[in-house]
Design a protein around this motif. Structure first.
Motif, short mmCIF file in Angstrom:
data_model
loop_
_atom_site.label_atom_id
_atom_site.label_comp_id
_atom_site.label_asym_id
_atom_site.label_seq_id
_atom_site.Cartn_x
_atom_site.Cartn_y
_atom_site.Cartn_z
N TYR A 48 -64.26 34.82 -46.83
CA TYR A 48 -64.14 36.26 -46.60
C TYR A 48 -64.70 37.08 -47.75
O TYR A 48 -64.37 36.85 -48.91
CB TYR A 48 -62.65 36.60 -46.39
N ARG B 267 -64.33 45.11 -44.54
CA ARG B 267 -63.09 45.71 -45.03
C ARG B 267 -62.72 46.97 -44.24
O ARG B 267 -61.56 47.36 -44.21
CB ARG B 267 -63.17 46.01 -46.53
N ARG C 288 -58.84 37.98 -42.41
CA ARG C 288 -58.18 37.42 -43.60
C ARG C 288 -56.90 36.70 -43.22
O ARG C 288 -56.53 35.68 -43.80
CB ARG C 288 -57.88 38.53 -44.60
N ALA D 37 -56.82 32.97 -44.63
CA ALA D 37 -55.84 32.71 -45.68
C ALA D 37 -54.76 31.73 -45.25
O ALA D 37 -53.97 31.29 -46.07
CB ALA D 37 -55.20 34.03 -46.12
#
Ligand SMILES: [Zn+2]
Ligand SMILES: [Zn+2]
Length: 219
Positions: free
Chosen positions: A171, A186, A194, A198
């Motif tokens: 990312y 973003r 994310r 993650a």
């Protein structure tokens, strides 16, 4: 879901406490089969369902396959789109079920979150011709629809591109979002992505799903 005899036995105690009529009908080295009726009592969307359904539940052992349900009582019309020819119920997309149990599969929770609502959804559909909790296609389309919802993407094509990004890139907020909006990640699907990148458990499910999708697209 990688049940062993021992881990399943622990969960079955809880299941039998809640569903008194269910019992083990078959117990082999690679599959445990439960048989019996389950009461469904759900009030939602202005509809109250209170009825019992005779089912068999097959739980593969030492396998990554999800448990599945057979409509033994033939409660569901075979013309319904979410029952397969062999009487196995299409409870939901595998992705949604696997994502629900990131911390480990829970048979009792699965019965309450997917099996009981399946019958509610069916009975609701019979009466009102619509799905109270939505529904998804089978196969590749259903997988992509599921990710479209998870990513809040505008189309299944965008969902596919977002899935690929998760597998191929790490990312970076300044990357252009793969959804096609032209915005930076973003400012677009960054948070949704994310969330997957993650979490190794989610990413693993996504990678397997992407393989399935690409196999079906190419094949
Ligand atoms: Zn289905
Ligand atoms: Zn985007």
């Amino acid at each position: 879901m990688n049940f062993t005899k021992e881990s399943l036995a622990l969960q079955l105690n809880k299941v039998f406490e809640r569903y008194k009529d269910l019992a083990v009908a078959k117990d082999s080295h690679n599959l445990v089969r439960l048989h019996g009726s389950i009461p469904v009592d759900i009030l939602a969307c202005g509809f109250h369902l209170c009825q019992s359904y005779l089912i068999d539940i097959c739980i593969p052992l030492n396998s990554d396959k999800l448990p599945y349900v057979i409509d033994t009582g033939r409660s569901v019309a075979i013309s319904y789109r979410h029952i397969y020819d062999d009487g196995v119920l299409c409870l939901d997309t595998d992705t949604r079920i696997r994502m629900r149990f990131l911390d480990g599969f829970d048979l009792l929770q699965w019965l309450q979150d997917f099996v009981e609502p399946y019958f509610f959804s069916y009975e609701y559909y019979v009466r009102y011709s619509s799905f109270p909790f939505g529904d998804r296609e089978h196969g590749c389309q259903g997988i992509l629809q599921t990710y479209q919802e998870l990513f809040d993407a505008s189309s299944i094509d965008a969902a596919y591109k977002l899935m690929r990004y998760c597998c191929l890139h790490s990312y970076r907020g300044h990357h252009i979002c793969p959804c096609g909006s032209g915005k930076r990640l973003r400012n677009c699907h960054g948070n949704a992505l994310r969330n997957f990148v993650a979490d190794s458990r989610k990413l693993e499910i996504l990678k397997k799903d992407l393989l399935l999708v690409e196999r079906e697209l190419i094949g």
